[in-house]
Design an enzyme around this catalytic site. Structure first.
Site, PDB file in Angstrom:
ATOM      1  N   LYS A   1      45.269  37.084  24.453  1.00  0.00           N
ATOM      2  CA  LYS A   1      45.588  38.217  23.571  1.00  0.00           C
ATOM      3  C   LYS A   1      46.189  37.694  22.288  1.00  0.00           C
ATOM      4  O   LYS A   1      46.690  36.554  22.229  1.00  0.00           O
ATOM      5  CB  LYS A   1      46.573  39.184  24.237  1.00  0.00           C
ATOM      6  CG  LYS A   1      47.917  38.605  24.702  1.00  0.00           C
ATOM      7  CD  LYS A   1      48.997  38.411  23.668  1.00  0.00           C
ATOM      8  CE  LYS A   1      50.298  37.876  24.251  1.00  0.00           C
ATOM      9  NZ  LYS A   1      51.301  37.474  23.275  1.00  0.00           N
TER      10      LYS A   1
ATOM     11  N   ASP B   1      54.205  40.700  29.486  1.00  0.00           N
ATOM     12  CA  ASP B   1      52.844  40.773  28.945  1.00  0.00           C
ATOM     13  C   ASP B   1      51.788  41.076  30.003  1.00  0.00           C
ATOM     14  O   ASP B   1      50.622  41.265  29.664  1.00  0.00           O
ATOM     15  CB  ASP B   1      52.476  39.438  28.283  1.00  0.00           C
ATOM     16  CG  ASP B   1      52.949  39.359  26.846  1.00  0.00           C
ATOM     17  OD1 ASP B   1      53.346  40.392  26.287  1.00  0.00           O
ATOM     18  OD2 ASP B   1      52.891  38.244  26.292  1.00  0.00           O
TER      19      ASP B   1
END
Ligand SMILES: C[C@](O)(CO)[C@H](O)COP(=O)(O)OP(=O)(O)OC[C@H]1O[C@@H](n2ccc(N)nc2=O)[C@H](O)[C@@H]1O
Ligand SMILES: Nc1ncnc2c1ncn2[C@@H]1O[C@H](COP(=O)(O)OP(=O)(O)OP(=O)(O)O)[C@@H](O)[C@H]1O
Length: 283
Positions: free
Chosen positions: A13, A138
């Site tokens: 990401k 995350d």
């Protein structure tokens, strides 16, 4: 008999911006950040075991077997679901550690979704994301698999549709500790909150960048270098820095001009993660 393997990606990401709003009493930080996935990442392979053991066959230097987020995710899911099966797991590691592109968190999320599928647990995404959050801030966004505006410590996610440009990501060869950056006294923690509807007007600031640039000259040099071609930013707490381009050709062209000593890659930003695109194909 050899069990069939399930192979799944664990994509990276980027934090397209990262604002720090404040610090909670437990030391964690209130953030606002914009997540998008990259079509680039690790690959995991799973096969069920009848004896209930979780065995990761690939070593990451410096990470003991039982501390690996893959093993921790698998054991937590096994415990909480009461599943009697185990798993053999293999990891092709491509993402840098301490890179700010979520390698460990993405591996954990792929493990949760992969084993949910392999063990036929039927857990929904809410349950998997809640378990994921206990492994790392995350992990939930990787479990959900959709580009998102994130708030809280990163777990309150609002899915968003973003442009999908190409990114050139530079990988300075330093390990940045997320915990160290967040505990730095010089970190600014007072950015005012924004509303999701004003996302488009937000510049790409990362509140960790000043501290990381100061402590890690290799990161500062990578930012200076990439800024010669495009607006360069830090992702997460670093070390990776990135810039966006309208097409692959333009990103590749800049990449060819970088010194060979600085690792880098080009990948497209995606709103639906590679993992979810693959899982949809399996259903
Ligand atoms: C910086 C980001 O990558 C942005 O996406 C994430 O917020 C970090 O997520 P992560 O790597 O999954 O982080 P965790 O493993 O949960 O936390 C690592 C350490 O970072 C600090 N931490 C992390 C997230 C957060 N919102 N506030 C924090 O202060 C804590 O000291 C924690 O001990
Ligand atoms: N499967 C794994 N892959 C990578 N790191 C792992 C893994 N399991 C445990 N770790 C530990 O997690 C730490 C952070 O790894 P990770 O690659 O997620 O960092 P990061 O890219 O900076 O993440 P983030 O963007 O979430 O801050 C490593 O130092 C390592 O000790």
């Amino acid at each position: 008999m050899q069990h069939a393997r399930l192979s799944l990606p664990a994509p990276a990401k980027l934090n397209l911006f990262l604002h720090i709003l404040g610090r909670r009493p437990d030391g964690y930080h209130e953030l606002q950040t914009l997540f998008q996935f990259l079509d680039h990442g690790d690959e995991l392979h799973f096969a069920p075991r009848d004896d209930g053991q979780i065995v990761l066959h690939s070593d990451i230097p410096g990470v003991p077997h039982d501390s690996n987020l893959i093993v921790r995710a698998a054991r937590r899911l096994q415990q909480e679901s009461g599943c009697h099966l185990g798993a053999d797991i293999w990891l092709d590691k491509r993402l840098p550690m301490g890179g700010g592109i979520g390698g460990g968190s993405s591996d954990a999320a792929t493990t949760l979704l992969g084993l949910n599928h392999l063990w036929q647990l039927g857990w929904d995404e809410d349950r998997l994301a809640a378990l994921g959050l206990s492994l790392g801030a995350d992990v939930p966004v990787f479990v959900r698999g959709h580009a998102a505006f994130a708030e809280g410590v990163g777990e309150k996610l609002t899915p968003v549709e973003l442009e999908e440009p190409w990114f050139l990501v530079l990988v300075p060869q330093v390990f940045v500790s997320t915990a160290e950056v967040f505990s730095d006294p010089e970190l600014t923690r007072n950015t005012p909150p924004i509303k999701v509807r004003s996302l488009l007007g937000v510049d790409g600031r990362n509140d960790c960048q000043t501290v990381v640039e100061k402590r890690y000259p290799d990161v500062r040099n990578a930012l200076i270098l990439l800024n010669k071609f495009t607006s360069a930013r830090l992702t997460g707490t670093g070390a990776c820095v990135f810039g966006s381009f309208p097409n692959k050709g333009d990103a590749d062209k800049v990449r060819r001009q970088l010194p060979a000593t600085l690792p880098s890659f080009v990948a497209q930003g995606r709103n639906i993660s590679l993992l979810h695109r693959k899982l949809q194909g399996l259903d």
